[in-house]
Design a protein around this motif. Sequence first.
Motif, short mmCIF file in Angstrom:
data_model
loop_
_atom_site.label_atom_id
_atom_site.label_comp_id
_atom_site.label_asym_id
_atom_site.label_seq_id
_atom_site.Cartn_x
_atom_site.Cartn_y
_atom_site.Cartn_z
N GLY A 8 0.83 -1.33 0.12
CA GLY A 8 0.03 0.03 -0.04
C GLY A 8 0.94 1.39 0.09
O GLY A 8 0.45 2.32 0.34
N TYR A 9 2.02 1.20 -0.51
CA TYR A 9 2.97 2.40 -0.42
C TYR A 9 2.13 3.62 -1.55
O TYR A 9 1.64 3.22 -2.66
CB TYR A 9 4.13 2.22 -0.97
CG TYR A 9 5.07 3.39 -1.32
CD1 TYR A 9 5.93 4.03 0.06
CD2 TYR A 9 5.32 4.00 -2.56
CE1 TYR A 9 6.72 4.88 -0.26
CE2 TYR A 9 6.21 5.03 -2.47
CZ TYR A 9 6.91 5.56 -1.62
OH TYR A 9 7.73 6.59 -1.60
N VAL A 10 2.21 4.44 -1.25
CA VAL A 10 1.77 5.76 -1.81
C VAL A 10 2.65 6.78 -2.20
O VAL A 10 3.49 7.38 -1.26
CB VAL A 10 0.48 6.54 -1.40
CG1 VAL A 10 -0.10 7.66 -2.17
CG2 VAL A 10 -0.49 5.52 -1.17
N THR B 217 5.63 13.38 -1.76
CA THR B 217 6.27 13.78 -0.52
C THR B 217 5.44 14.28 0.71
O THR B 217 5.71 14.46 1.83
CB THR B 217 7.45 15.17 -0.64
OG1 THR B 217 6.55 16.17 -1.55
CG2 THR B 217 8.34 14.78 -1.70
N ASP B 218 4.18 14.50 0.20
CA ASP B 218 3.23 14.99 1.02
C ASP B 218 2.16 13.87 1.88
O ASP B 218 1.33 14.24 2.20
CB ASP B 218 2.30 16.16 0.68
CG ASP B 218 1.70 15.73 -0.64
OD1 ASP B 218 1.88 14.86 -1.20
OD2 ASP B 218 0.76 16.61 -1.01
N VAL B 219 2.64 12.61 1.50
CA VAL B 219 1.83 11.56 1.76
C VAL B 219 2.41 11.06 3.05
O VAL B 219 3.50 10.64 3.47
CB VAL B 219 1.77 10.61 0.86
CG1 VAL B 219 1.29 9.32 1.01
CG2 VAL B 219 1.42 10.99 -0.50
N ILE B 220 1.37 10.57 4.18
CA ILE B 220 1.92 9.80 5.36
C ILE B 220 1.52 8.62 4.92
O ILE B 220 0.27 8.00 4.58
CB ILE B 220 0.93 10.51 6.63
CG1 ILE B 220 1.43 11.85 6.85
CG2 ILE B 220 1.42 9.55 7.69
CD1 ILE B 220 0.70 12.58 7.73
N GLN B 221 2.43 7.51 5.09
CA GLN B 221 2.33 6.17 4.79
C GLN B 221 1.84 5.41 5.96
O GLN B 221 1.78 5.60 7.11
CB GLN B 221 3.73 5.63 4.37
CG GLN B 221 4.54 6.48 3.36
CD GLN B 221 3.97 6.06 2.23
OE1 GLN B 221 3.05 5.12 1.64
NE2 GLN B 221 4.33 7.06 1.05
N THR B 222 0.96 4.23 5.45
CA THR B 222 0.24 3.61 6.31
C THR B 222 1.36 2.64 6.96
O THR B 222 2.35 2.48 6.61
CB THR B 222 -0.76 2.61 5.58
OG1 THR B 222 0.13 1.91 4.67
CG2 THR B 222 -1.74 3.44 4.79
N GLY C 194 6.22 -2.55 4.53
CA GLY C 194 6.79 -2.83 3.15
C GLY C 194 8.13 -2.39 2.92
O GLY C 194 9.05 -2.97 2.33
N ILE C 195 8.50 -1.08 3.32
CA ILE C 195 9.68 -0.45 3.10
C ILE C 195 10.88 -1.19 3.87
O ILE C 195 11.79 -1.35 3.32
CB ILE C 195 9.49 1.06 3.50
CG1 ILE C 195 8.77 1.91 2.34
CG2 ILE C 195 10.94 1.44 3.69
CD1 ILE C 195 8.48 3.28 2.86
N GLN C 196 10.56 -1.47 5.18
CA GLN C 196 11.37 -2.26 6.01
C GLN C 196 11.80 -3.63 5.42
O GLN C 196 12.78 -4.14 5.32
CB GLN C 196 11.01 -2.43 7.07
CG GLN C 196 10.62 -0.83 8.01
CD GLN C 196 9.83 -1.26 9.44
OE1 GLN C 196 9.37 -2.10 9.71
NE2 GLN C 196 10.28 -0.25 10.35
N ILE C 197 10.71 -4.32 4.78
CA ILE C 197 10.98 -5.68 4.21
C ILE C 197 12.06 -5.45 3.12
O ILE C 197 12.85 -6.15 2.64
CB ILE C 197 9.68 -6.25 3.83
CG1 ILE C 197 8.90 -6.67 5.01
CG2 ILE C 197 9.73 -7.61 2.56
CD1 ILE C 197 7.41 -7.20 4.76
N GLY C 198 11.64 -4.32 2.08
CA GLY C 198 12.38 -4.24 0.80
C GLY C 198 13.90 -3.88 1.13
O GLY C 198 14.64 -4.29 0.36
N VAL C 199 13.99 -3.03 2.08
CA VAL C 199 15.33 -2.58 2.44
C VAL C 199 16.18 -3.33 3.47
O VAL C 199 17.26 -3.19 3.72
CB VAL C 199 15.39 -1.05 2.78
CG1 VAL C 199 14.73 -0.13 1.52
CG2 VAL C 199 14.86 -0.82 3.99
#
Length: 135
Positions: A57-59, A62-67, A73-78
């Motif tokens: 669900g990444y959007v 720069t002005d978006v607050i991620q769920t 998902g970011i943590q899994i990816g990096v």
Amino acid sequence: AAFWILSTPIFGNVIDEYELKSGGRPIGTFNGVNAIFISPNKQIMTFFFTIILSITGYVGGTDVIQTESAKIGIQIGVGLVPIILFGIGFLLLLFFPLRGEKLAEVKKEIKKIYDRRLDEYNSSELKSRENRNDE
């Protein structure tokens, strides 16, 4: 980053062994073959990272607050994916044939070749200087 840190010395060792076997050192050829595999791998990694971000669900923006799921998902990816791939690569290296005594022998023989080349160069350079001084 781990790939670049680990692959460079391994790559050099493979080239050293090739030089011992063939007498040539076609570094450009090795770099070209390496590029054939590296470029698609970078694209595959980007593709999977994008899939992970889409699923969680990444959007973009720069002005978006991620769920929370997007943050995971970011943590899994990096984090998780690179750790898993690093572990697989490490396990594969356990079967890499150029290590231990064999690697030490390659290094010893390569050192002999380069010491001989250096002696030949120094000898020819000394003769060149002597010829210039005689003139």
